[in-house]
Design an enzyme around this catalytic site. Structure first.
Site, PDB file in Angstrom:
ATOM      1  N   CYS A   1      37.207 125.580  50.951  1.00 38.45           N
ATOM      2  CA  CYS A   1      36.641 126.775  50.338  1.00 38.45           C
ATOM      3  C   CYS A   1      37.184 126.997  48.930  1.00 38.45           C
ATOM      4  CB  CYS A   1      36.926 127.980  51.232  1.00 38.45           C
ATOM      5  SG  CYS A   1      36.286 127.703  52.876  1.00 38.45           S
TER       6      CYS A   1
ATOM      7  N   TYR B   1      43.077 116.723  37.471  1.00 32.09           N
ATOM      8  CA  TYR B   1      43.086 116.009  36.189  1.00 32.09           C
ATOM      9  C   TYR B   1      41.685 115.755  35.636  1.00 32.09           C
ATOM     10  CZ  TYR B   1      47.675 114.353  38.031  1.00 32.09           C
ATOM     11  OH  TYR B   1      48.923 114.233  38.574  1.00 32.09           O
TER      12      TYR B   1
ATOM     13  N   TYR C   1      48.618 108.312  43.140  1.00 34.83           N
ATOM     14  CA  TYR C   1      48.520 109.772  43.066  1.00 34.83           C
ATOM     15  C   TYR C   1      47.368 110.270  43.948  1.00 34.83           C
ATOM     16  CZ  TYR C   1      51.562 108.476  39.252  1.00 34.83           C
ATOM     17  OH  TYR C   1      52.567 107.909  38.528  1.00 34.83           O
TER      18      TYR C   1
ATOM     19  N   ARG D   1      50.878 103.643  38.633  1.00 32.78           N
ATOM     20  CA  ARG D   1      49.420 103.540  38.730  1.00 32.78           C
ATOM     21  C   ARG D   1      48.917 102.100  38.568  1.00 32.78           C
ATOM     22  NH1 ARG D   1      46.271 107.889  37.262  1.00 32.78           N
ATOM     23  NH2 ARG D   1      48.037 108.670  36.087  1.00 32.78           N
TER      24      ARG D   1
HETATM   25  C1  LIG Z   1      55.493 108.929  36.696  1.00 31.65           C
HETATM   26  C2  LIG Z   1      56.507 108.071  36.028  1.00 31.65           C
HETATM   27  C3  LIG Z   1      56.299 106.693  35.932  1.00 31.65           C
HETATM   28  C4  LIG Z   1      55.053 106.014  36.406  1.00 31.65           C
HETATM   29  O1  LIG Z   1      53.925 106.369  35.682  1.00 31.65           O
HETATM   30  P1  LIG Z   1      52.561 105.558  35.851  1.00 31.65           P
HETATM   31  O2  LIG Z   1      51.649 106.149  34.882  1.00 31.65           O
HETATM   32  O3  LIG Z   1      52.110 105.729  37.258  1.00 31.65           O
HETATM   33  O4  LIG Z   1      52.870 104.126  35.549  1.00 31.65           O
HETATM   34  C5  LIG Z   1      57.305 105.944  35.361  1.00 31.65           C
HETATM   35  N1  LIG Z   1      58.448 106.500  34.889  1.00 31.65           N
HETATM   36  C6  LIG Z   1      58.672 107.820  34.972  1.00 31.65           C
HETATM   37  C7  LIG Z   1      59.932 108.373  34.453  1.00 31.65           C
HETATM   38  C8  LIG Z   1      57.714 108.647  35.535  1.00 31.65           C
HETATM   39  O5  LIG Z   1      57.922 109.957  35.596  1.00 31.65           O
END
Ligand SMILES: *Cc1c(COP(=O)(O)O)cnc(C)c1O
Length: 432
Positions: free
Chosen positions: A356, A330, A385, A290
């Site tokens: 819908c 979320y 995401y 993210r």
């Molecule tokens: C989803 C995930 C990330 C990334 O998470 P962010 O919040 O997008 O930084 C990193 N490591 C693992 C193991 C994950 O499952």
């Protein structure tokens, strides 16, 4: 920080007017800024420079080939969770030797493919997985590099659906069991114990939970590193971003607040963690998703109707929860702004899609600039995401994606033609 801003009242990505992209590519449209991607990658990379480190972009946040390639060109490694993601990384020109493979349900076929590609490490989430990887490696006469994911049982204080580091979650192996599991793994002949991993959750806006987790795990990592000659410690991903600048800065207008007050910056993160991590002398991996891509993308949508019910003002747009499910899934907030900024009063509005489902909304009762049919809105911070969670629900085609670099823009995913949605389906002979 990001590269979406108004120039002469028109929303731009870098030096390209979004309206020109809408005219060319239609809506719903995801637009990504290459500069934001590289800028975020570099900020983290530089903040971690005192450490021997590798940034592994979490592909699940945004797996478009152009995004992967942009980061691969920066030297990024990748955190993958499926064979499909590994194949994407390879297709985009990324290096499988810089890939770490996470996930609680790796199949034999996935393990075999990843072993053949020579990935950097399997991040193990259970004891049966350990045995399975050893078995597949033995069959291929290979040695599988592994790290165990420690569940430190620390609450990341984030949304329940993105909390991963407590004993209520399916992820990792409990802190108290780690030493026993390494002892067991060390007796499996086709495994090489290469590291230790953690990931406590996503969208963390404070450094405290990271600090607590690292402080709890690091002594264990050092001990195991000594005993089994481990090479790395991965601190996972999870760095949060600002979705609602009004909450963070006190100003309702994001374009007036380039620097939000309350954000977990790479500098803050590094200032706390680097001094803790440095003495261990291990290679440090970080797996941000993210943070790198969230603010690097927007979703552009067209206003189809404005429906006033007396009680409510519904702005009905052509994007829907199948394009961006985060608000429904979320309860997440996305800033919504018009492509053309006009003055005038704000109207309390719900921005909703055509699907819908009552869950098909992007905001409720939010003051928005007045818009009408044919106007366009941008949902900000939709880069992570977003498209990756898109579906064909309601037989809607997947949106198009565009990458901007300076004054250039290129399609990085064509809008899905409708007939493609059902092209793998068939009707059995007995029905004909
Ligand atoms: C989803 C995930 C990330 C990334 O998470 P962010 O919040 O997008 O930084 C990193 N490591 C693992 C193991 C994950 O499952």
């Amino acid at each position: 920080m990001h590269d979406f801003h108004y120039v002469g009242g028109r929303l731009h990505c870098e030096r390209v007017a979004i309206e020109s992209l809408v005219n060319k590519f239609g809506t719903p449209l995801y637009v990504y800024s290459q500069h934001t991607l590289t800028d975020h990658f570099q900020k983290l990379d530089i903040a971690l420079a005192p450490l021997n480190h590798l940034v592994c972009f979490a592909v699940k946040a945004n797996s478009n080939l152009a995004v992967i390639r942009t980061l691969a060109n920066q030297g990024s490694g990748f955190d993958i969770v499926s064979e499909g993601e590994l194949r994407r990384v390879i297709a985009a020109g990324g290096d499988p030797r810089k890939c770490v493979f996470a996930g609680v349900g790796k199949t034999e076929a996935e393990i075999e493919f990843a072993l053949r590609q020579g990935i950097y490490s399997f991040n193990i989430e259970s004891e049966p997985e350990l045995a399975r990887i050893n078995r597949v490696a033995a069959r291929l006469k290979k040695t599988a590099p592994i790290a165990v994911r420690v569940n430190p049982n620390i609450d990341a204080h984030t949304h329940a659906k993105i909390t991963t580091g407590t004993y209520e979650n399916k992820f990792g192996i409990a802190f108290e069991q780690i030493e026993r599991v390494y002892a067991r793994a060390s007796r499996l002949k086709n495994l090489r114990l290469r590291g230790l991993q953690m990931h406590i959750g996503s969208q963390l806006t404070e450094v405290k939970p990271f600090e607590q987790a690292v402080k709890k795990i690091l002594p264990l990592a050092a001990k195991l590193a000594d005993k089994y000659d481990l090479e790395f410690f991965s601190v996972g991903g999870g760095l949060g971003i600002v979705y609602n600048p009004a909450l963070d800065s006190g100003s309702p207008e994001w374009w007036q607040t380039p620097v939000a007050k309350k954000i977990l910056t790479p500098a803050t993160y590094a200032a706390t963690l680097v001094p803790l991590l440095q003495p261990a002398g291990l290679r440090i991996l970080i797996e941000p998703g993210r943070f790198i891509v969230g603010n690097a993308g927007i979703l552009v949508t067209r206003v189809e109707f404005v429906k006033r019910t007396g009680r409510k003002n519904f702005v009905i747009v052509d994007a829907a929860m199948n394009d961006l499910i985060r608000p429904a899934f979320y309860d997440s907030y996305h800033e919504i702004v018009p492509l053309r900024r006009k003055g005038g009063a704000m109207t309390e509005s719900d921005v909703v899609g055509p699907i819908c489902e009552s869950g098909d909304f992007f905001c409720k009762n939010r003051p928005l600039a007045k818009v009408g049919e044919g106007d366009h809105l941008a949902l900000l911070s939709a880069g992570a995401y977003g498209f990756v969670m898109a579906s064909n629900y309601n037989s809607r085609g997947l949106a198009a994606e565009v990458l901007v670099n300076g004054n250039r823009a290129a399609s990085v995913r064509e809008r899905q033609p409708l007939a493609e949605i059902w092209k793998s389906e068939s009707v059995p002979a007995w029905l004909k």
